[in-house]
Enzyme design. Structure first.
Site, PDB file in Angstrom:
ATOM      1  N   HIS A 174      31.059 -18.883 -13.040  1.00 47.95           N
ATOM      2  CA  HIS A 174      31.963 -17.905 -12.418  1.00 47.95           C
ATOM      3  C   HIS A 174      31.750 -17.751 -10.916  1.00 47.95           C
ATOM      4  CE1 HIS A 174      29.488 -14.145 -11.896  1.00 47.95           C
ATOM      5  NE2 HIS A 174      28.675 -14.874 -12.620  1.00 47.95           N
ATOM      6  N   CYS A 224      21.913   2.896  -4.050  1.00 48.14           N
ATOM      7  CA  CYS A 224      22.973   3.595  -4.761  1.00 48.14           C
ATOM      8  C   CYS A 224      23.880   2.640  -5.511  1.00 48.14           C
ATOM      9  CB  CYS A 224      23.797   4.419  -3.788  1.00 48.14           C
ATOM     10  SG  CYS A 224      22.874   5.816  -3.197  1.00 48.14           S
ATOM     11  N   SER A 233      25.843 -21.561 -12.630  1.00 50.29           N
ATOM     12  CA  SER A 233      26.763 -20.624 -13.280  1.00 50.29           C
ATOM     13  C   SER A 233      28.201 -20.969 -12.919  1.00 50.29           C
ATOM     14  CB  SER A 233      26.425 -19.203 -12.824  1.00 50.29           C
ATOM     15  OG  SER A 233      27.432 -18.316 -13.247  1.00 50.29           O
ATOM     16  N   SER A 261      21.920 -16.564 -15.992  1.00 52.82           N
ATOM     17  CA  SER A 261      20.735 -15.820 -16.443  1.00 52.82           C
ATOM     18  C   SER A 261      20.144 -16.448 -17.700  1.00 52.82           C
ATOM     19  CB  SER A 261      21.094 -14.358 -16.731  1.00 52.82           C
ATOM     20  OG  SER A 261      21.445 -13.699 -15.537  1.00 52.82           O
TER      21      SER A 261
END
Lengths: 396, 138
Positions: A204, A327, A202, A74
């Protein structure tokens, strides 16, 4: 059926590999020098950072001088987009092109820029999950500063026509950035051959630790400083280097890119068996093109049930998975990716994403294919939506 | 997001799932677009709710709140069931994450919707007794 533990959410994060951990460990207690220090302990740290930089560069076909370490994907996205936006604004270029189904690290950065006087064009994606390069060509204007399109989608795994988009950008002399967080280690990337100007990655997602990423910036493109302070990262990003994480990223990316074709040859048939098995359930559909997608990714909508319930039930059976359900995101809207490819809200709520690697065995696939139909049956049996569907009534 | 043990228990072993044939009151609340639908069935004898069952399409909290709501009204009088608040459902479940509180409101409204249907079937205007049913916002 004996309960198993199956991690099928590698697109969310991965375990740190033993190889990476072992490479990192000495840097906590023995080789702990500050890379800016003059004595050997510091010089050694500097050397190890540069070794890692070389590995990252080599993995994507870049020059080590073009690699900047960041704290995550990010951050790399933010830096690339806001940095170019800031620099190009001086030339009167305040227009950015991206797609509607980017990761939020890109989308929310673009939305932020819109609030600060920039204009953003969000190109649509097709029903099978692709950006059309011609849409990019048509969207490019005199004042376009940057095109940013993800390499592979994080939810539906579709691999974008990156080379074609890069070619158009080169023709039109517009900088091209790609968020390759999901792609690195799963598809062959060569930034020079493919004409990529900037790329975010990234750690990870490829078995390095969380909290490390990198941004590739082609030589000739300058970015403003992200963090002001010391001279780290060629004066562009101050702050004492996270040596263990950087060393870990180097080892991880070298390992992840060593034999991509070999890994994919193992994963793809298992993934396909999962797709075919789950699609045997009625009222299901595969989201995203079947072939031009990441080898370990599947994303299937299962009508009549809601995604979070599905994930909780799978978890009770030892399976870690993901969903585009509202959700799971804490908002009322389901996944913007699934809506972007044209799914109705009620269908998008019931999506299941599995992202597997080689450690998910054929026996694990059998287990998943035993558990999923049982869980779906149970949830459907208590679903008023399913009841209406079976009666042929509308539930909208 | 953290669910309490009680929520997880009511999700994985929901009480009173199913339908009641010839129910005295049936209520449905929510819509599939928002991701939650609850349907509630009541059996009522002499103003006492003798049985309650539900069917729910929704997240873990939606299932757990439906389950808990049916538990809380079974064997109670209609008057007591009308006093059921979403807060009581949340409390009985040892809490809900903030983003899931709306599920408890749905459960409360599903009960009211079923009672409203009961009065309608009796030929009695439910509005003065049950009040308006709040439909969730899209």
């Amino acid at each position: 059926m004996e309960k198993r533990f199956i991690y099928a959410d590698n697109a969310a994060t991965t375990a740190v590999s033993e190889e990476v951990l072992n490479a990192m460990l000495p840097h906590f207690t023995k080789a702990y020098g500050n890379a800016s220090s003059i004595y050997k302990l510091g010089r050694d740290a500097q050397r190890d950072i540069e070794n890692a930089r070389e590995k990252v560069a080599k993995a994507i076909g870049a020059d080590p001088k073009e690699i900047f370490f960041t704290s995550c994907g990010s951050e790399a996205d933010n830096w690339a987009i806001k940095g170019i936006a800031e620099n190009m604004a001086k030339k009167g270029k305040k227009h950015i092109i991206t797609s509607v189904f980017e990761h939020h690290a890109v989308l929310h950065t673009c939305e932020y820029l819109e609030k600060h006087g920039y204009e953003v064009t969000y190109v649509p994606v097709s029903a099978d999950g692709f950006v059309n390069p011609e849409d990019i060509r048509n969207a490019i204007r005199e004042d376009t500063a940057l095109v940013t399109i993800m390499y592979a989608n994080n939810e539906i795994g579709t691999i974008q026509p990156i080379e074609e988009i890069a070619k158009i950008c080169k023709e039109k002399k517009v900088i091209f950035h790609t968020d390759a967080v999901q792609a690195v280690g799963h598809v062959e990337i060569d930034v020079k051959k493919q004409g990529i100007d900037m790329l975010s990655l990234s750690g990870h997602k490829i078995h390095a630790q969380k909290g490390i990423g990198a941004l590739y910036v082609r030589k000739g493109i300058t970015l403003p400083n992200l963090i002001h302070g010391g001279a780290q990262e060629r004066n562009k990003r101050a702050g004492t280097e996270n040596v263990p994480a950087i060393v870990g990223l180097g080892v991880a990316i070298e390992s992840a890119t060593r034999d991509i074709a070999g890994k994919n040859a193992i994963i793809t048939p298992r993934r396909n068996r999962l797709i075919d098995g789950i699609l045997q359930l009625p009222y299901t559909r595969l989201n995203g093109d079947r072939d031009k997608r990441l080898a370990g990714n599947l994303n299937i909508s299962i009508e009549g049930i809601e995604g979070e319930s599905l994930l909780l039930m799978l978890d009770l059976n030892g399976i870690c998975a993901s969903s585009g359900s509202a959700c799971t995101s804490g908002s009322l809207d389901p996944s913007h990716v699934l809506l972007a490819i044209g799914l109705k809200h009620e269908v998008a709520h019931g999506s299941l994403r599995l992202s597997i690697e080689e450690d998910v065995t054929d026996e694990d696939v059998d287990y998943i294919l035993e558990v999923v139909p049982k869980v779906v049956d149970r949830l459907r049996s208590m679903s008023p939506v399913w009841e209406k569907m079976m009666k042929g009534e509308s539930y909208e | 997001m953290m669910y309490s043990e009680k929520v997880l228990d009511h999700f994985s072993n929901p009480r009173n799932v199913g339908e009641i044939e010839n129910a005295d009151g049936v209520g449905e609340i929510g819509n599939a677009k928002c991701g939650d639908i609850m349907k509630m069935y009541l059996k009522i004898d002499n103003n006492i709710i003798t049985d309650a069952k539900f069917k729910t399409f929704g997240c873990g909290a939606a299932v757990a709140t439906s389950s808990m709501a049916t538990e809380l009204i079974k064997g109670k009088s209609i008057d007591d069931a009308l006093k059921l608040t979403n807060d009581a459902v949340v409390e009985a479940l040892d809490g809900l994450p903030a983003v899931k509180i709306h599920c408890s409101v749905l459960a409360e409204q599903a009960v009211r919707s079923a009672l409203s249907d009961y009065y309608t079937k009796q030929g009695i205007d439910p509005l003065p007794i049950v009040g308006e049913i709040k439909m969730p916002e899209e």
